[in-house]
Design an enzyme around this catalytic site. Structure first.
Site, PDB file in Angstrom:
ATOM      1  N   ARG A 151       0.847  -1.184   0.000  1.00 26.44           N
ATOM      2  CA  ARG A 151       0.000   0.000   0.000  1.00 26.44           C
ATOM      3  C   ARG A 151       0.890   1.244   0.000  1.00 26.44           C
ATOM      4  O   ARG A 151       1.958   1.249   0.600  1.00 26.44           O
ATOM      5  CB  ARG A 151      -0.883   0.026   1.250  1.00 26.44           C
ATOM      6  CG  ARG A 151      -2.043  -0.961   1.202  1.00 26.44           C
ATOM      7  CD  ARG A 151      -2.970  -0.829   2.398  1.00 26.44           C
ATOM      8  NE  ARG A 151      -2.359  -1.274   3.625  1.00 26.44           N
ATOM      9  CZ  ARG A 151      -1.843  -0.476   4.561  1.00 26.44           C
ATOM     10  NH1 ARG A 151      -1.904   0.836   4.407  1.00 26.44           N
ATOM     11  NH2 ARG A 151      -1.295  -0.958   5.647  1.00 26.44           N
ATOM     12  N   TYR A 166      -1.691  -3.567  -6.807  1.00 26.74           N
ATOM     13  CA  TYR A 166      -1.434  -4.385  -5.620  1.00 26.74           C
ATOM     14  C   TYR A 166      -2.451  -4.194  -4.498  1.00 26.74           C
ATOM     15  O   TYR A 166      -2.760  -3.072  -4.103  1.00 26.74           O
ATOM     16  CB  TYR A 166      -0.049  -4.051  -5.054  1.00 26.74           C
ATOM     17  CG  TYR A 166       0.491  -5.172  -4.208  1.00 26.74           C
ATOM     18  CD1 TYR A 166       1.155  -6.236  -4.795  1.00 26.74           C
ATOM     19  CD2 TYR A 166       0.293  -5.208  -2.830  1.00 26.74           C
ATOM     20  CE1 TYR A 166       1.631  -7.290  -4.042  1.00 26.74           C
ATOM     21  CE2 TYR A 166       0.761  -6.266  -2.068  1.00 26.74           C
ATOM     22  CZ  TYR A 166       1.431  -7.298  -2.678  1.00 26.74           C
ATOM     23  OH  TYR A 166       1.886  -8.343  -1.931  1.00 26.74           O
ATOM     24  N   LYS A 218      -9.467  -1.776   1.952  1.00 30.57           N
ATOM     25  CA  LYS A 218      -9.104  -0.656   2.815  1.00 30.57           C
ATOM     26  C   LYS A 218      -9.817   0.632   2.392  1.00 30.57           C
ATOM     27  O   LYS A 218     -10.200   1.435   3.228  1.00 30.57           O
ATOM     28  CB  LYS A 218      -7.597  -0.441   2.801  1.00 30.57           C
ATOM     29  CG  LYS A 218      -6.780  -1.679   3.162  1.00 30.57           C
ATOM     30  CD  LYS A 218      -7.065  -2.191   4.536  1.00 30.57           C
ATOM     31  CE  LYS A 218      -6.054  -3.260   4.957  1.00 30.57           C
ATOM     32  NZ  LYS A 218      -6.352  -3.797   6.290  1.00 30.57           N
ATOM     33  N   HIS A 224     -10.849  -1.854  11.712  1.00 30.95           N
ATOM     34  CA  HIS A 224      -9.741  -2.719  11.281  1.00 30.95           C
ATOM     35  C   HIS A 224      -9.583  -3.822  12.333  1.00 30.95           C
ATOM     36  O   HIS A 224      -8.631  -3.836  13.100  1.00 30.95           O
ATOM     37  CB  HIS A 224      -8.482  -1.858  11.184  1.00 30.95           C
ATOM     38  CG  HIS A 224      -7.335  -2.505  10.495  1.00 30.95           C
ATOM     39  ND1 HIS A 224      -6.030  -2.147  10.731  1.00 30.95           N
ATOM     40  CD2 HIS A 224      -7.268  -3.494   9.573  1.00 30.95           C
ATOM     41  CE1 HIS A 224      -5.226  -2.873   9.983  1.00 30.95           C
ATOM     42  NE2 HIS A 224      -5.943  -3.702   9.273  1.00 30.95           N
ATOM     43  N   SER A 232      -1.111  -3.455  11.504  1.00 30.60           N
ATOM     44  CA  SER A 232      -0.652  -4.417  10.507  1.00 30.60           C
ATOM     45  C   SER A 232       0.596  -5.126  11.055  1.00 30.60           C
ATOM     46  O   SER A 232       1.388  -4.523  11.780  1.00 30.60           O
ATOM     47  CB  SER A 232      -0.298  -3.701   9.208  1.00 30.60           C
ATOM     48  OG  SER A 232      -1.403  -2.937   8.774  1.00 30.60           O
ATOM     49  N   CYS A 240       0.944  -7.623  13.248  1.00 32.75           N
ATOM     50  CA  CYS A 240       1.000  -7.972  14.675  1.00 32.75           C
ATOM     51  C   CYS A 240       0.322  -9.315  14.930  1.00 32.75           C
ATOM     52  O   CYS A 240      -0.163  -9.587  16.034  1.00 32.75           O
ATOM     53  CB  CYS A 240       0.326  -6.889  15.515  1.00 32.75           C
ATOM     54  SG  CYS A 240       1.346  -5.425  15.747  1.00 32.75           S
ATOM     55  N   ASP A 300      -9.634  -9.370   9.238  1.00 32.59           N
ATOM     56  CA  ASP A 300      -9.071  -8.041   8.991  1.00 32.59           C
ATOM     57  C   ASP A 300     -10.033  -6.879   9.280  1.00 32.59           C
ATOM     58  O   ASP A 300      -9.613  -5.872   9.812  1.00 32.59           O
ATOM     59  CB  ASP A 300      -8.589  -7.948   7.533  1.00 32.59           C
ATOM     60  CG  ASP A 300      -7.671  -6.765   7.280  1.00 32.59           C
ATOM     61  OD1 ASP A 300      -6.847  -6.458   8.163  1.00 32.59           O
ATOM     62  OD2 ASP A 300      -7.782  -6.140   6.207  1.00 32.59           O
ATOM     63  N   ARG A 316       1.591 -12.250  -0.497  1.00 27.02           N
ATOM     64  CA  ARG A 316       0.231 -12.494  -0.015  1.00 27.02           C
ATOM     65  C   ARG A 316      -0.393 -13.757  -0.584  1.00 27.02           C
ATOM     66  O   ARG A 316       0.010 -14.255  -1.636  1.00 27.02           O
ATOM     67  CB  ARG A 316      -0.661 -11.317  -0.440  1.00 27.02           C
ATOM     68  CG  ARG A 316      -0.214  -9.972   0.099  1.00 27.02           C
ATOM     69  CD  ARG A 316      -0.620  -9.810   1.526  1.00 27.02           C
ATOM     70  NE  ARG A 316      -0.205  -8.539   2.084  1.00 27.02           N
ATOM     71  CZ  ARG A 316      -0.889  -7.865   3.010  1.00 27.02           C
ATOM     72  NH1 ARG A 316      -2.036  -8.341   3.455  1.00 27.02           N
ATOM     73  NH2 ARG A 316      -0.433  -6.739   3.494  1.00 27.02           N
TER      74      ARG A 316
HETATM   75  C1  OXD Z   1      -2.897  -4.255   6.374  1.00 27.64           C
HETATM   76  C2  OXD Z   1      -3.448  -5.359   5.570  1.00 27.64           C
HETATM   77  O1  OXD Z   1      -1.909  -3.622   5.966  1.00 27.64           O
HETATM   78  O2  OXD Z   1      -4.409  -5.977   6.046  1.00 27.64           O
HETATM   79  O3  OXD Z   1      -3.434  -3.982   7.440  1.00 27.64           O
HETATM   80  O4  OXD Z   1      -2.960  -5.606   4.471  1.00 27.64           O
HETATM   81 MN    MN Z   2      -5.271  -5.040   7.716  1.00 26.16          MN
END
Ligand code: OXD
Ligand code: MN
Length: 616
Positions: free
Chosen positions: A88, A231, A240, A260, A282, A284, A307, A399
């Site tokens: 991102r 991406y 997002k 989130h 993100s 964690c 997510d 991913r």
């Molecule tokens: C993030 C994802 O960056 O879920 O939180 O990809």
């Molecule tokens: Mn996320």
């Protein structure tokens, strides 16, 4: 063959594709975008498995996808991106509210009229020589009271395939739009036209994208424009951009929450069930927690989402939640047979991998999948790789895209139209110091304070000063579509309206380090011990000690049976160092000050209360 196992269209294949819609607004918008971007053709996607099959076949033929060995990984593919398009792009993400103050100090604001005219220039002719796909989708079960519809226009077939997994995509959504359901407009172009303004053609590349990128949200118009990246969150606009940035604003205006957060269902040995929503920044271990296999006997954790969660007050006055997505777009590295066997089994087939390594037998590999790396691989950039290469074989942000329905731990009610009632909300950061393994908030307001102060210590010099706090309030820093202080006020308002029916709030930290620099808590399946304490608190069966920073487990309150954890380690896990907490309070005050008069007084009062108790 099905890449769209939770699509509303899997059984009824549409043989003849539609060429338009009777909904005047949708028809006009498609027309307008086509006139601007000038694609060669327009395809209205129906979300069928036939469509996914044809698109993936085309992408394999053009070299844009590699078909994995079906013996190991049926109906699965590998995509390799341009090395400049791997994550991102937060610095190119814009929130275009009319007033700058409504985007707040933590977002990149751009004036909407100027941005619209800039985007017009950027998108002009951007789809020349390409197909423009119209992708209708539902976030959440079709027609559910918390669900929302969207349409993504994209010139990327890879995006269409991913959207078919990540959302309920299909023909039926157009019918719902034609019947008058509201929907969110999203437009995406990879920004690599195959024909220039003079009509000169150029060949396509394996991963078309553009060095210039724009991820633009118009929250008031509920609209997204994304350019230049193929991406993940940049391009799968359901995720997002819509489900968090736009939906958070919809939630503010309509009285609900777009978060989130992962969603899990916990079953105790006595058969009690509890639903928990948890926010983590993100990287964690969110996916791991959403698929946790408890080490303690009799406990079960089932997955609802990994997510994003949308939460809304139900008719019974409680907070109900859905996972608006239909698939997982998970980080591959670190997802392994030891750390998350559930995720590994989820990807048995029907999976799109992006930027992982290719094995010689036509299957995939990434760091952490198995303890020992294969002797030879083709890395994410298509180069030969051996364990001696000295570089990762898979990109750290590589991913997997896979249907949630394939997850062995998916809860029966994950597609319940009304969602599930939420018993607890958990906030987690990645803190080497200060923050204890678990603490319960004294009240909703205190819980909002905990969420607002989520942070991680910077661990690499490249991130800034090592040890400095990286703030990620509610794990929403890159995802909140409006002023973060207004977002906290909104949370306080929702809590007020829930009153005594509000969920309990907890804070966790799996990442506290000991004097030797190692993690004190073993994590993973052992985290179930912390969930057990939360459940016992909710049942009224566990005592807590009231400390300045929250309610901590009483002595022997945490079930540590069978765990090799010394008394000293336990003490370190819960130690509250008053001096460093007071310093942290000063930093929090500094942080809060940047929000000026938008800062909710209730959170400043919580800060004062924590300080007061620390000095006590
Ligand atoms: C993030 C994802 O960056 O879920 O939180 O990809
Ligand atoms: Mn996320």
């Amino acid at each position: 063959m099905t890449l769209t196992s939770s699509s509303p269209q899997t059984d009824t294949e549409t043989a003849v594709k539609r060429t338009g819609t009777t909904d005047p607004a949708l028809q006009a918008w498609v027309q307008e975008v086509a006139e601007l971007t000038q694609p060669d053709r327009i395809v209205w996607c129906d979300g069928s498995s036939r469509e996914a099959h044809e698109l993936s076949k085309e992408l394999v033929t053009s070299g844009q996808l590699i078909r994995l060995n079906p013996e190991w990984r049926p109906n699965s593919f590998l995509a390799r991106t341009n090395p400049k398009d791997v994550a991102r792009v937060e610095n190119r993400t814009f929130i275009c509210s009319t007033e700058e103050i409504d985007a707040g100090p933590t977002n990149n604001w751009a004036e909407p009229t100027a941005m619209r005219s800039e985007l017009k220039g950027v998108f002009a002719g951007s789809m020349r020589g390409r197909t423009m796909y119209i992708v209708p989708f539902s976030m959440g079960p079709l027609g559910g009271p918390i669900s929302q519809l969207g349409v993504e226009i994209t010139d990327s077939a890879y995006v269409v395939l991913n959207m078919g997994i990540m959302t309920r995509m299909g023909e039926q959504i157009i019918t719902m739009i034609e019947a008058g359901d509201p929907w969110v407009h999203t437009v995406h172009s990879v920004g690599y036209p195959l024909v220039d303004a003079d009509g000169v053609a150029r060949p396509d590349v394996t991963w078309p994208c553009n060095d210039t990128k724009y991820i633009v949200q118009f929250p008031e118009e509920r609209e997204v424009w994304s350019f230049g990246s193929g991406y993940g969150g940049n391009a799968l606009l359901s995720k997002k951009t819509f489900a968090l940035r736009i939906a958070s604003v919809m939630g503010r205006d309509e009285g609900w929450l777009a978060e989130h957060m992962l969603l899990i269902k916990i079953t105790s040995p006595e058969g009690g069930t509890f639903h928990v929503a948890a926010a983590f920044p993100s990287a964690c271990g969110k996916t791991n927690l959403s698929m946790l296999q408890p080490t303690i006997p009799g406990w079960k954790v089932e997955t609802i989402g990994d997510d994003i969660a949308w939460l809304r007050k139900g008719d019974d006055g409680r907070l109900w939640a859905i996972n608006p997505e239909a698939g997982f777009f998970g980080v591959a590295p670190g997802t392994g047979e030891l750390t998350n066997p559930t995720a590994v089994s989820t990807m048995w087939g029907n999976t799109i991998f992006t930027n992982v390594a290719l094995r010689d037998d036509g299957d995939v590999w990434w760091e952490g999948l198995t303890e020992k790396a294969p002797d030879h691989l083709i890395d994410w950039q298509g180069k030969d790789w051996t364990p001696a290469s000295g570089r990762p074989a898979a990109h750290p942000n590589s991913r997997f895209t896979v249907a949630a329905a394939q997850c062995p731990s998916i809860a029966d009610e994950w597609e319940a139209v009304d969602g599930v009632p939420i018993d607890a909300i958990v906030f987690g950061g990645r803190r080497a110091t200060n923050v204890p393994l678990v603490a319960q908030a004294r009240s909703w307001k205190h819980g909002v304070f905990m969420g607002a102060t989520i942070s991680s210590e910077k661990t690499a010099a490249a991130d800034g000063i090592v040890g400095e706090l990286r703030r990620d309030p509610f794990a929403m820093l890159p995802f909140c579509g409006y002023n973060m202080a207004d977002y906290w006020s909104h949370w306080l308002k929702v809590g007020k309206s829930l009153g005594t029916k509000a969920p309990a709030i907890f804070q966790v930290n799996w990442f506290r380090k000991g004097a030797d620099g190692g993690f004190i808590w073993p994590g993973f399946g052992e985290n179930a011990r912390v969930l057990e304490w939360m459940v016992r608190r909710m049942e009224g069966d566990a005592e807590a000690i009231d400390t300045p920073i929250g309610l901590l487990p009483a002595e022997d309150g945490l079930n540590l049976k069978g765990l090799d954890l010394s008394a000293d380690a336990l003490e370190q896990l819960f130690h509250i160092d008053r001096t460093s907490w007071l310093t942290e309070c000063d930093l929090t005050e500094e942080y809060f000050n940047q929000f000026g008069d938008r800062m909710p007084p209730a959170l400043l009062a919580e800060l004062s209360s924590v300080r007061y108790h620390l000095k006590d």
